[in-house]
Design an enzyme around this catalytic site. Structure first.
Site, PDB file in Angstrom:
ATOM      1  N   ARG A 100      58.449  79.503  37.629  1.00  0.00           N
ATOM      2  CA  ARG A 100      59.351  80.210  36.670  1.00  0.00           C
ATOM      3  C   ARG A 100      59.978  80.903  37.586  1.00  0.00           C
ATOM      4  O   ARG A 100      59.517  82.068  38.103  1.00  0.00           O
ATOM      5  CB  ARG A 100      58.663  80.841  35.350  1.00  0.00           C
ATOM      6  CG  ARG A 100      59.416  81.637  34.913  1.00  0.00           C
ATOM      7  CD  ARG A 100      58.901  82.323  33.563  1.00  0.00           C
ATOM      8  NE  ARG A 100      58.814  81.600  32.429  1.00  0.00           N
ATOM      9  CZ  ARG A 100      58.731  81.726  31.168  1.00  0.00           C
ATOM     10  NH1 ARG A 100      58.501  83.080  30.740  1.00  0.00           N
ATOM     11  NH2 ARG A 100      58.448  80.889  30.203  1.00  0.00           N
ATOM     12  N   HIS A 127      64.528  75.006  30.168  1.00  0.00           N
ATOM     13  CA  HIS A 127      63.393  75.292  29.911  1.00  0.00           C
ATOM     14  C   HIS A 127      62.647  73.912  29.232  1.00  0.00           C
ATOM     15  O   HIS A 127      62.407  73.906  28.190  1.00  0.00           O
ATOM     16  CB  HIS A 127      63.292  76.213  28.757  1.00  0.00           C
ATOM     17  CG  HIS A 127      61.856  76.938  28.602  1.00  0.00           C
ATOM     18  ND1 HIS A 127      60.985  76.544  29.201  1.00  0.00           N
ATOM     19  CD2 HIS A 127      61.440  77.890  27.748  1.00  0.00           C
ATOM     20  CE1 HIS A 127      59.864  77.458  29.155  1.00  0.00           C
ATOM     21  NE2 HIS A 127      60.165  78.189  28.025  1.00  0.00           N
ATOM     22  N   GLN A 130      59.463  73.725  27.074  1.00  0.00           N
ATOM     23  CA  GLN A 130      59.241  74.335  25.729  1.00  0.00           C
ATOM     24  C   GLN A 130      59.502  73.075  25.079  1.00  0.00           C
ATOM     25  O   GLN A 130      59.136  73.206  23.763  1.00  0.00           O
ATOM     26  CB  GLN A 130      60.540  75.446  25.879  1.00  0.00           C
ATOM     27  CG  GLN A 130      60.313  76.136  24.448  1.00  0.00           C
ATOM     28  CD  GLN A 130      59.451  76.629  23.890  1.00  0.00           C
ATOM     29  OE1 GLN A 130      58.909  77.617  24.532  1.00  0.00           O
ATOM     30  NE2 GLN A 130      59.017  76.313  22.692  1.00  0.00           N
ATOM     31  N   ASP A 224      66.319  81.988  19.501  1.00  0.00           N
ATOM     32  CA  ASP A 224      65.993  82.544  20.688  1.00  0.00           C
ATOM     33  C   ASP A 224      66.233  84.030  20.704  1.00  0.00           C
ATOM     34  O   ASP A 224      67.170  84.229  20.062  1.00  0.00           O
ATOM     35  CB  ASP A 224      66.263  81.675  21.726  1.00  0.00           C
ATOM     36  CG  ASP A 224      65.517  82.332  23.100  1.00  0.00           C
ATOM     37  OD1 ASP A 224      64.739  82.932  23.240  1.00  0.00           O
ATOM     38  OD2 ASP A 224      66.392  81.726  24.544  1.00  0.00           O
ATOM     39  N   CYS A 265      61.153  79.687  20.321  1.00  0.00           N
ATOM     40  CA  CYS A 265      60.365  79.360  21.493  1.00  0.00           C
ATOM     41  C   CYS A 265      59.286  80.783  21.591  1.00  0.00           C
ATOM     42  O   CYS A 265      58.458  80.455  22.351  1.00  0.00           O
ATOM     43  CB  CYS A 265      61.119  79.211  22.591  1.00  0.00           C
ATOM     44  SG  CYS A 265      62.609  80.357  22.862  1.00  0.00           S
ATOM     45  N   ARG A 293      52.413  74.498  23.360  1.00  0.00           N
ATOM     46  CA  ARG A 293      52.680  74.623  24.747  1.00  0.00           C
ATOM     47  C   ARG A 293      51.914  74.043  25.622  1.00  0.00           C
ATOM     48  O   ARG A 293      52.059  73.492  26.801  1.00  0.00           O
ATOM     49  CB  ARG A 293      53.065  76.193  25.208  1.00  0.00           C
ATOM     50  CG  ARG A 293      54.284  76.822  24.324  1.00  0.00           C
ATOM     51  CD  ARG A 293      55.460  75.867  24.693  1.00  0.00           C
ATOM     52  NE  ARG A 293      56.103  75.913  26.143  1.00  0.00           N
ATOM     53  CZ  ARG A 293      56.179  76.651  26.873  1.00  0.00           C
ATOM     54  NH1 ARG A 293      56.576  78.006  26.412  1.00  0.00           N
ATOM     55  NH2 ARG A 293      56.286  76.400  28.043  1.00  0.00           N
TER      56      ARG A 293
END
Ligand code: CP
Ligand code: NVA
Length: 312
Positions: A100, A127, A130, A224, A265, A293
């Site tokens: 990340r 992402h 996700q 988000d 998310c 996840r």
């Protein structure tokens, strides 16, 4: 395909395989408990993480492997060692790398110089892991027949918006991104890419500045945070003002289909991008989405390390 660097690299068959395996891991978390035995997975993050980090560490553990978490300030990379050299070193010790960071190009470079699978655990632009969790959750709620359904993201045109549009395109879905436009629109190149994929998959890609028409008849409303990791703090007030009409309120939710769900998310800011009564209300599926996840990262590690992800 060796790595998962970008959502757009996945084929529909790859996603179907990953979602099926993740659904199975949800039922039988220890089904493949020796898949990574005597193996280790490095997890390198230069941005904070609650879900991706813990989901990754527990996924590795469930597969019988050892996770090695490395903070951004702990490698010689921060003192001028090159990405290429770092990639070669990690490849010598570990069997996969989850990363990340800010620049997508850094993740691409790690992938190019590693001999082990590299997984994008979030960049400024994308992402992918996700979206795998999101789509397992979507399937749990609506099954695989999504004809006539509309999947709507509202808010900042950021990494999540990009991944939402691209994955929706791969899945042949009607996906919408409703953003204030201008500085906060999704990247034009990503929208073009999503449309290219849609031309083959039968998906419909819609980008709009009208939150109410977007929400109207939707099966999913997704949002988000308004301020992503690394966003300039100086823009907060201007951005908040522009994004306020895109907040998911009960009123917006009331325009959706009867069986619609709310997704996020996470992390969330109640009272900003979503009303507390929506995110903590009966239509919210955020806890199941967050749970997945782990199941999806577990599926991804399982299939990537076996060379079973083909790419497109
Ligand atoms: N959704 C997500 O990626 O959460 P974290 O930032 O906590 O990993
Ligand atoms: N857009 C957010 C997503 C967090 C999971 C960020 O990049 O900070």
């Amino acid at each position: 395909m060796k790595d998962l660097l970008r959502t757009e690299h996945l084929s529909r068959a790859d996603v179907d395989l990953l979602l099926d395996t993740a659904a199975d891991f949800a039922q039988n978390p220890l089904r493949s408990q020796t898949a990574l035995s005597n193996k280790s997975v490095a997890i390198y993050m230069t941005k904070p993480s609650t879900r991706t980090r813990l989901a990754s560490e527990t996924a590795v553990a469930h597969l019988g492997g050892t996770p090695i978490f490395i903070r951004g300030d702990e490698l010689q990379l921060g003192r001028g060692e090159t990405i290429a050299d770092t990639a070669k070193i990690i490849s010598g010790y570990c069997d996969a790398l989850i990363v990340r960071t800010f620049a997508q190009s850094d993740i691409d470079e790690l992938g190019a110089h590693s001999s082990i699978p590299v997984i994008n655990g979030l960049s400024d632009d994308d992402h992918p892991t996700q979206l795998l969790a999101d789509w397992v959750t979507i399937r749990e709620n609506f099954g695989t027949d999504i004809k006539g359904r509309k999947f709507v993201y509202l808010g900042d045109g950021n990494n999540m918006t990009h991944a939402w549009l691209i994955m929706g395109a791969i899945m042949g879905a009607h996906v919408v991104a409703a953003t204030p436009g201008g500085k906060w629109a999704p990247d034009a190149a990503v929208v073009t890419k999503a449309k290219e994929i849609a031309a083959k998959s039968g998906a419909t890609i819609e980008v709009t500045n009208d939150p109410e028409s977007a929400a109207s008849g939707a099966s999913v409303l997704y949002t988000d945070v308004w301020m992503s990791m690394g966003d300039p703090e100086a823009e907060r007030a201007e951005k908040t003002k522009a994004l306020t009409p895109f907040a998911i309120t009960e009123k917006l939710m009331s325009l959706t289909e009867k069986d619609s769900v709310f997704m996020h998310c996470l992390p969330a800011h109640r009272g900003e991008e979503v009303a507390g009564s929506v995110i903590d209300g009966p239509k919210s599926v955020i806890w199941r989405e967050a749970f997945h996840r782990r199941t999806t990262i577990q599926a991804l590690l399982y299939h990537l390390t076996r060379g079973e992800i083909k790419g497109n």
